[in-house]
Design an enzyme around this catalytic site. Structure first.
Site, PDB file in Angstrom:
ATOM      1  N   TYR A 149       0.489  -1.410  -0.329  1.00 40.95           N
ATOM      2  CA  TYR A 149       0.035  -0.194   0.234  1.00 40.95           C
ATOM      3  C   TYR A 149       0.899   0.621  -0.261  1.00 40.95           C
ATOM      4  O   TYR A 149       0.682   2.416  -0.523  1.00 40.95           O
ATOM      5  CB  TYR A 149      -0.910  -0.068   0.828  1.00 40.95           C
ATOM      6  CG  TYR A 149      -1.725   1.384   1.632  1.00 40.95           C
ATOM      7  CD1 TYR A 149      -2.609   1.459   1.041  1.00 40.95           C
ATOM      8  CD2 TYR A 149      -1.154   2.306   2.643  1.00 40.95           C
ATOM      9  CE1 TYR A 149      -3.542   3.103   1.127  1.00 40.95           C
ATOM     10  CE2 TYR A 149      -2.174   3.163   2.846  1.00 40.95           C
ATOM     11  CZ  TYR A 149      -2.910   3.523   1.964  1.00 40.95           C
ATOM     12  OH  TYR A 149      -3.729   4.775   2.846  1.00 40.95           O
ATOM     13  N   GLU A 191     -11.749  -1.628   9.203  1.00 38.60           N
ATOM     14  CA  GLU A 191     -12.099  -0.769   9.860  1.00 38.60           C
ATOM     15  C   GLU A 191     -10.226  -0.234  10.441  1.00 38.60           C
ATOM     16  O   GLU A 191      -9.974  -0.761  10.891  1.00 38.60           O
ATOM     17  CB  GLU A 191     -13.275  -0.550  11.285  1.00 38.60           C
ATOM     18  CG  GLU A 191     -12.618  -1.897  12.136  1.00 38.60           C
ATOM     19  CD  GLU A 191     -13.348  -3.187  11.141  1.00 38.60           C
ATOM     20  OE1 GLU A 191     -14.199  -3.728   9.926  1.00 38.60           O
ATOM     21  OE2 GLU A 191     -13.664  -3.787  11.999  1.00 38.60           O
ATOM     22  N   ALA A 193      -7.952   1.416  13.400  1.00 41.36           N
ATOM     23  CA  ALA A 193      -7.602   1.747  15.118  1.00 41.36           C
ATOM     24  C   ALA A 193      -8.938   2.369  15.770  1.00 41.36           C
ATOM     25  O   ALA A 193      -9.361   1.870  16.354  1.00 41.36           O
ATOM     26  CB  ALA A 193      -6.516   1.227  15.610  1.00 41.36           C
ATOM     27  N   THR A 217       2.848   3.113  19.300  1.00 37.67           N
ATOM     28  CA  THR A 217       2.316   4.370  19.354  1.00 37.67           C
ATOM     29  C   THR A 217       1.498   5.047  17.366  1.00 37.67           C
ATOM     30  O   THR A 217       2.716   4.680  16.373  1.00 37.67           O
ATOM     31  CB  THR A 217       3.010   5.399  19.559  1.00 37.67           C
ATOM     32  OG1 THR A 217       4.685   4.858  18.822  1.00 37.67           O
ATOM     33  CG2 THR A 217       3.217   4.788  21.039  1.00 37.67           C
ATOM     34  N   ARG A 281       4.699   6.074  14.905  1.00 32.38           N
ATOM     35  CA  ARG A 281       4.570   7.119  13.932  1.00 32.38           C
ATOM     36  C   ARG A 281       3.560   7.318  14.592  1.00 32.38           C
ATOM     37  O   ARG A 281       2.586   7.596  15.160  1.00 32.38           O
ATOM     38  CB  ARG A 281       3.250   5.598  12.669  1.00 32.38           C
ATOM     39  CG  ARG A 281       2.875   6.552  11.811  1.00 32.38           C
ATOM     40  CD  ARG A 281       2.319   6.066  10.524  1.00 32.38           C
ATOM     41  NE  ARG A 281       3.171   5.655   9.596  1.00 32.38           N
ATOM     42  CZ  ARG A 281       3.095   4.058   8.606  1.00 32.38           C
ATOM     43  NH1 ARG A 281       1.459   3.733   9.150  1.00 32.38           N
ATOM     44  NH2 ARG A 281       3.516   3.289   7.857  1.00 32.38           N
TER      45      ARG A 281
HETATM   46  P1  NAD Z   1     -12.279   4.378   1.763  1.00 33.59           P
HETATM   47  O1  NAD Z   1     -11.743   3.507   1.751  1.00 33.59           O
HETATM   48  O2  NAD Z   1     -13.214   4.982   3.293  1.00 33.59           O
HETATM   49  O3  NAD Z   1     -12.620   5.827   0.718  1.00 33.59           O
HETATM   50  C1  NAD Z   1     -11.657   5.408  -0.473  1.00 33.59           C
HETATM   51  C2  NAD Z   1     -13.051   4.805  -2.035  1.00 33.59           C
HETATM   52  O4  NAD Z   1     -12.818   4.681  -3.195  1.00 33.59           O
HETATM   53  C3  NAD Z   1     -13.909   4.026  -1.599  1.00 33.59           C
HETATM   54  O5  NAD Z   1     -15.270   4.719  -1.247  1.00 33.59           O
HETATM   55  C4  NAD Z   1     -13.966   2.654  -2.379  1.00 33.59           C
HETATM   56  O6  NAD Z   1     -14.860   2.530  -2.705  1.00 33.59           O
HETATM   57  C5  NAD Z   1     -12.904   4.319  -3.655  1.00 33.59           C
HETATM   58  N1  NAD Z   1     -12.504   3.324  -4.284  1.00 33.59           N
HETATM   59  C6  NAD Z   1     -12.252   2.137  -4.041  1.00 33.59           C
HETATM   60  N2  NAD Z   1     -11.527   1.875  -6.161  1.00 33.59           N
HETATM   61  C7  NAD Z   1     -12.161   2.626  -6.444  1.00 33.59           C
HETATM   62  C8  NAD Z   1     -12.836   2.098  -8.056  1.00 33.59           C
HETATM   63  N3  NAD Z   1     -12.203   0.804  -8.959  1.00 33.59           N
HETATM   64  N4  NAD Z   1     -13.559   3.047  -8.925  1.00 33.59           N
HETATM   65  C9  NAD Z   1     -14.429   3.918  -8.420  1.00 33.59           C
HETATM   66  N5  NAD Z   1     -13.898   4.093  -6.425  1.00 33.59           N
HETATM   67  C10 NAD Z   1     -13.328   3.693  -6.231  1.00 33.59           C
HETATM   68  O7  NAD Z   1     -11.090   5.289   2.150  1.00 33.59           O
HETATM   69  P2  NAD Z   1     -10.899   6.850   3.377  1.00 33.59           P
HETATM   70  O8  NAD Z   1     -10.745   6.801   4.508  1.00 33.59           O
HETATM   71  O9  NAD Z   1     -11.669   7.407   2.922  1.00 33.59           O
HETATM   72  O10 NAD Z   1      -9.654   7.061   2.609  1.00 33.59           O
HETATM   73  C11 NAD Z   1      -9.317   8.446   1.127  1.00 33.59           C
HETATM   74  C12 NAD Z   1      -7.665   7.998   0.536  1.00 33.59           C
HETATM   75  O11 NAD Z   1      -7.117   8.396   2.004  1.00 33.59           O
HETATM   76  C13 NAD Z   1      -7.619   6.534   0.162  1.00 33.59           C
HETATM   77  O12 NAD Z   1      -6.657   7.073  -1.064  1.00 33.59           O
HETATM   78  C14 NAD Z   1      -6.446   6.743   1.572  1.00 33.59           C
HETATM   79  O13 NAD Z   1      -5.312   5.823   0.927  1.00 33.59           O
HETATM   80  C15 NAD Z   1      -5.501   7.530   1.940  1.00 33.59           C
HETATM   81  N6  NAD Z   1      -5.264   7.938   2.985  1.00 33.59           N
HETATM   82  C16 NAD Z   1      -6.369   7.776   3.870  1.00 33.59           C
HETATM   83  C17 NAD Z   1      -6.275   8.150   5.714  1.00 33.59           C
HETATM   84  C18 NAD Z   1      -6.806   7.251   5.969  1.00 33.59           C
HETATM   85  O14 NAD Z   1      -6.647   7.548   7.398  1.00 33.59           O
HETATM   86  N7  NAD Z   1      -8.516   7.653   6.458  1.00 33.59           N
HETATM   87  C19 NAD Z   1      -4.646   8.223   5.557  1.00 33.59           C
HETATM   88  C20 NAD Z   1      -3.772   8.116   4.485  1.00 33.59           C
HETATM   89  C21 NAD Z   1      -4.973   7.932   3.645  1.00 33.59           C
END
Ligand code: NAD
Length: 319
Positions: A149, A191, A193, A217, A281
């Site tokens: 990832y 989900e 942590a 952490t 982290r």
């Molecule tokens: P999330 O999984 O809730 O949202 C990602 C969305 O992308 C989902 O709704 C999913 O259906 C959509 N998706 C995946 N594949 C797809 C496809 N082929 N076509 C269309 N839609 C697609 O995640 P999030 O927590 O909202 O995270 C959003 C972004 O932020 C992501 O790129 C994630 O890597 C990044 N991110 C999130 C966190 C966090 O703590 N939530 C931390 C670091 C980075």
């Protein structure tokens, strides 16, 4: 008023971002594989599309767009990312989404994009000490993320930067650190942590199982601060990858104790083997303070309280 495309608009951060952009008066076009799970989208238009499919992306970009926020990714919490079983999907699906979007932006001359990268791009060997992780932006190289990832996010950061260099697209890259809050996944394996631990505390009356020694952490940023950080970055002229996260480090066992306190429960903690990730982290916020004169405020307690209350309502809705 801008016409803004939000990719990943059905996900956790996307749902909140769409709401915020709409409240500011923008015209928002949302795209995702799925509609938001827990509320009705605020987007003016919402398209249920697979962004891996170039033709679907082409159709979306016919809509005359000023800016893109790219949040779509195949992701989840530690159970999803570290099992090894999802590595090919994580790398293939997210990379192809980013490739498709950039291809179309170049063709349609869409000038500007925000890309959601992650703290997971940082080298695993800099995160072995729970008390002193090294997470400055400059420490990303030589690269050694601890998950596929993280490698895909790093590849895509470079992809966006190369399109900026060669095709003049204005790029903003936020390395997001652990975001939590209402309307995030809270059950089912994806989900993260804070939501998982809130659920476990609500579910149990005697003890909670916590993966790993519990001394590992992390820092956790409430969703409202994340949305503000993304928009502040987008409005700035800073075009290098930058941390957007909380700098308040807390051990996982202390996080559980805090959730127990907020839920008014006394539970034992069973530290059991499970997907763990790095030992330490947190967000190094020196650069964001310098560049944006801002950093996400620490709203861990109030954010957890809102998240707990929201998960409690979801649980009641299930029974
Ligand atoms: P999330 O999984 O809730 O949202 C990602 C969305 O992308 C989902 O709704 C999913 O259906 C959509 N998706 C995946 N594949 C797809 C496809 N082929 N076509 C269309 N839609 C697609 O995640 P999030 O927590 O909202 O995270 C959003 C972004 O932020 C992501 O790129 C994630 O890597 C990044 N991110 C999130 C966190 C966090 O703590 N939530 C931390 C670091 C980075």
């Amino acid at each position: 008023m801008k016409r803004i495309l939000v990719c990943g608009a059905g996900g956790f951060i996307g749902t909140h971002l769409v709401r915020s952009l709409r409240a500011q008066g923008h015209y928002v076009i949302g795209a995702d594989l799925k509609f938001p799970e827990f509320s009705i989208t605020d987007a003016n238009e919402f398209y249920q599309v697979d962004l891996r499919n170039q033709r679907s992306v082409t159709r979306l970009f016919k809509k005359d767009i000023d800016e893109v926020y790219q949040l779509a990714a195949d992701m989840g919490g530690a159970a999803f990312i570290f099992s090894g079983e999802n590595d090919a999907d994580i790398m293939h699906n997210s990379a192809i989404i980013n490739l498709n979007i950039l291809h179309e932006m170049t063709f349609r001359k869409v000038p500007k994009i925000f890309y959601s990268s992650s703290a997971c791009i940082y080298p695993g060997h800099n995160q072995l000490d729970p008390d002193n992780p090294i997470m400055s932006e400059a420490s990303a190289y030589p690269a050694d993320p601890d998950s596929e990832y993280g490698w895909e996010k790093l590849f895509s950061e470079r992809l966006y930067k190369s399109f900026e260099r060669n095709y003049g697209i204005d790029v903003r890259i936020g390395r997001l650190h652990n975001v939590f809050g209402p309307e995030s996944a809270w059950i089912g394996g994806r989900e993260k942590a804070p939501a998982a631990l809130c659920r476990k505390v609500l579910e149990n009356d005697r003890a909670v199982d916590v993966w790993g020694p519990g001394t590992q952490t992390r820092s956790f940023m409430f969703i409202d601060e994340c949305i503000e950080g993304i928009q502040r970055l987008m409005a700035s002229d800073y075009n290098q990858p930058i941390n957007i996260g909380s700098a308040r480090m807390i051990s996982i066992n202390d996080l559980v104790r805090l959730i127990c306190k907020l839920a008014d429960k006394e539970l034992e903690i069973n530290n059991i083997p499970g997907p763990l990730g790095v030992m330490g982290r947190t967000s190094d916020n020196s650069l964001i303070q310098e560049v944006l004169s801002w950093e996400p405020p620490d709203n861990l307690e109030s954010g957890l309280k809102k998240t707990l209350e929201w998960i409690d309502v979801q649980r009641c809705g299930q029974t």
